[in-house]
Design an enzyme around this catalytic site. Structure first.
Site, PDB file in Angstrom:
ATOM      1  N   CYS A 111       0.851  -1.190   0.000  1.00 24.32           N
ATOM      2  CA  CYS A 111       0.000   0.000   0.000  1.00 24.32           C
ATOM      3  C   CYS A 111       0.886   1.239   0.000  1.00 24.32           C
ATOM      4  O   CYS A 111       1.874   1.299   0.736  1.00 24.32           O
ATOM      5  CB  CYS A 111      -0.913   0.003   1.233  1.00 24.32           C
ATOM      6  SG  CYS A 111      -2.042   1.402   1.279  1.00 24.32           S
ATOM      7  N   HIS A 159      -9.184  -3.397  -2.832  1.00 27.63           N
ATOM      8  CA  HIS A 159      -8.200  -2.679  -1.999  1.00 27.63           C
ATOM      9  C   HIS A 159      -8.526  -1.176  -1.981  1.00 27.63           C
ATOM     10  O   HIS A 159      -8.505  -0.534  -0.930  1.00 27.63           O
ATOM     11  CB  HIS A 159      -6.786  -2.920  -2.563  1.00 27.63           C
ATOM     12  CG  HIS A 159      -5.687  -2.218  -1.835  1.00 27.63           C
ATOM     13  ND1 HIS A 159      -4.719  -2.870  -1.118  1.00 27.63           N
ATOM     14  CD2 HIS A 159      -5.378  -0.895  -1.743  1.00 27.63           C
ATOM     15  CE1 HIS A 159      -3.880  -1.973  -0.588  1.00 27.63           C
ATOM     16  NE2 HIS A 159      -4.264  -0.777  -0.956  1.00 27.63           N
ATOM     17  N   GLU A 160      -8.883  -0.635  -3.161  1.00 31.21           N
ATOM     18  CA  GLU A 160      -9.164   0.815  -3.249  1.00 31.21           C
ATOM     19  C   GLU A 160     -10.501   1.164  -2.605  1.00 31.21           C
ATOM     20  O   GLU A 160     -10.610   2.194  -1.924  1.00 31.21           O
ATOM     21  CB  GLU A 160      -9.137   1.270  -4.712  1.00 31.21           C
ATOM     22  CG  GLU A 160      -7.834   1.011  -5.461  1.00 31.21           C
ATOM     23  CD  GLU A 160      -6.595   1.454  -4.704  1.00 31.21           C
ATOM     24  OE1 GLU A 160      -5.526   0.842  -4.925  1.00 31.21           O
ATOM     25  OE2 GLU A 160      -6.675   2.383  -3.871  1.00 31.21           O
ATOM     26  N   HIS A 163     -10.148   1.583   0.955  1.00 31.72           N
ATOM     27  CA  HIS A 163      -9.608   2.883   1.351  1.00 31.72           C
ATOM     28  C   HIS A 163     -10.717   3.908   1.567  1.00 31.72           C
ATOM     29  O   HIS A 163     -10.670   4.700   2.513  1.00 31.72           O
ATOM     30  CB  HIS A 163      -8.633   3.433   0.295  1.00 31.72           C
ATOM     31  CG  HIS A 163      -7.217   2.969   0.450  1.00 31.72           C
ATOM     32  ND1 HIS A 163      -6.483   3.152   1.601  1.00 31.72           N
ATOM     33  CD2 HIS A 163      -6.390   2.330  -0.420  1.00 31.72           C
ATOM     34  CE1 HIS A 163      -5.262   2.636   1.437  1.00 31.72           C
ATOM     35  NE2 HIS A 163      -5.192   2.133   0.225  1.00 31.72           N
TER      36      HIS A 163
HETATM   37  O1  K2U Z   1      -3.958   1.688  -2.698  1.00 30.89           O
HETATM   38  C1  K2U Z   1      -2.755   1.643  -2.831  1.00 30.89           C
HETATM   39  O2  K2U Z   1      -1.964   1.854  -1.908  1.00 30.89           O
HETATM   40  C2  K2U Z   1      -2.204   1.189  -4.129  1.00 30.89           C
HETATM   41  C3  K2U Z   1      -1.722  -0.211  -4.051  1.00 30.89           C
HETATM   42  C4  K2U Z   1      -2.790  -1.064  -4.637  1.00 30.89           C
HETATM   43  C5  K2U Z   1      -2.696  -2.532  -4.427  1.00 30.89           C
HETATM   44  C6  K2U Z   1      -3.726  -3.312  -4.866  1.00 30.89           C
HETATM   45  C7  K2U Z   1      -3.713  -4.668  -4.703  1.00 30.89           C
HETATM   46  C8  K2U Z   1      -2.686  -5.292  -4.120  1.00 30.89           C
HETATM   47  C9  K2U Z   1      -1.646  -4.538  -3.666  1.00 30.89           C
HETATM   48  C10 K2U Z   1      -1.667  -3.148  -3.798  1.00 30.89           C
HETATM   49  C11 K2U Z   1      -0.363  -0.169  -4.741  1.00 30.89           C
HETATM   50  O3  K2U Z   1      -0.527  -0.451  -6.057  1.00 30.89           O
HETATM   51  S1  K2U Z   1       0.803  -1.043  -3.879  1.00 30.89           S
HETATM   52  C12 K2U Z   1       2.130  -1.267  -4.859  1.00 30.89           C
HETATM   53  C13 K2U Z   1       1.951  -2.279  -5.933  1.00 30.89           C
HETATM   54  C14 K2U Z   1       2.403  -1.981  -7.163  1.00 30.89           C
HETATM   55  C15 K2U Z   1       2.278  -2.906  -8.174  1.00 30.89           C
HETATM   56  C16 K2U Z   1       1.721  -4.135  -7.924  1.00 30.89           C
HETATM   57  C17 K2U Z   1       1.260  -4.437  -6.672  1.00 30.89           C
HETATM   58  C18 K2U Z   1       1.384  -3.504  -5.661  1.00 30.89           C
HETATM   59 NI    NI Z   2      -3.510   1.091  -0.443  1.00 36.00          NI
END
Ligand code: K2U
Ligand code: NI
Length: 195
Positions: A111, A159-160, A163
């Site tokens: 995240c 995930h979003e 948030h």
């Molecule tokens: O919301 C966030 O912080 C963005 C996250 C989203 C996320 C979704 C599903 C699983 C893990 C994270 C970021 O994309 S975290 C960094 C990242 C980048 C590429 C692939 C996976 C995670």
């Molecule tokens: Ni996140």
């Protein structure tokens, strides 16, 4: 453009609020916020820009992560087979249905708002039905609809949406999910070719 200094971190109270619904159609300010969010994701995966501005790669971002407590999310990711690109600007998204079956990312989740390394996996619905307002990339066209998502993009959207409900993935960590099937990513290693 947004950089990492604009992203609030775990412990900031805004991350724990239930974000407010956004007035439709979006006003100029909210449209600009959505554009900045999508631009951040595109910059974060650009090798030159991400290096120059030290951006963490992201496949999604929610408005509360930039201290805007509004129900807006941006997602731009390939699917787990690396075949289909999913790009969404969602406003007031709601999960209106989901599978009983669960899934998870076997390497765990990250995240942009959580700087610490954590152990564990995150239970997610294997399939979700999401009702939302959608904007195109230029935030010119507004549509309202229902989409069904599964696999990796389904996890990213869950995930979003967490948030905007004040939930972080670290709230959901478990050690194991024996009943669930993990998201299976395509094997991206390339065949060695004889030169
Ligand atoms: O919301 C966030 O912080 C963005 C996250 C989203 C996320 C979704 C599903 C699983 C893990 C994270 C970021 O994309 S975290 C960094 C990242 C980048 C590429 C692939 C996976 C995670
Ligand atoms: Ni996140």
């Amino acid at each position: 453009m947004l950089t990492m200094k604009d992203i609030i971190r775990e412990g900031h109270p805004t991350l724990r609020l239930k974000a407010k619904e956004v007035k439709i159609p979006l006003n100029k300010e909210d449209k600009n916020t959505l554009k900045l969010m999508m631009e951040f994701i595109e910059n974060s995966i650009d090798p030159v820009i991400s290096e120059e501005y030290e951006l963490r790669a992201g496949v999604g971002i929610a408005a509360p992560q930039i201290d805007v407590s509004k129900q807006m999310i941006a997602v731009k990711t390939m699917d787990e087979l690396n075949e289909t690109e999913h790009t969404y600007l969602m406003v007031n998204p709601k999960i209106i249905g989901h599978s009983i079956k669960q899934t998870y990312i076997d390497t765990g989740e990250g995240c942009l708002s959580v700087d610490r390394d954590v152990e564990g996996i995150v239970p997610r619905h294997q399939k979700v039905t999401v009702r939302s307002y959608f904007y195109d990339k230029d935030t010119e066209e507004l549509t309202k609809g229902v989409i069904k998502l599964k696999g990796y993009v389904g996890v990213v959207v869950q995930h979003e949406i967490d948030h905007i409900n004040g939930i972080l993935f670290v709230d959901k960590l478990v050690d194991d999910l024996p009943e669930a099937t993990p998201v299976k990513f395509a094997d991206l290693t390339f065949e060695e070719t004889e030169l």
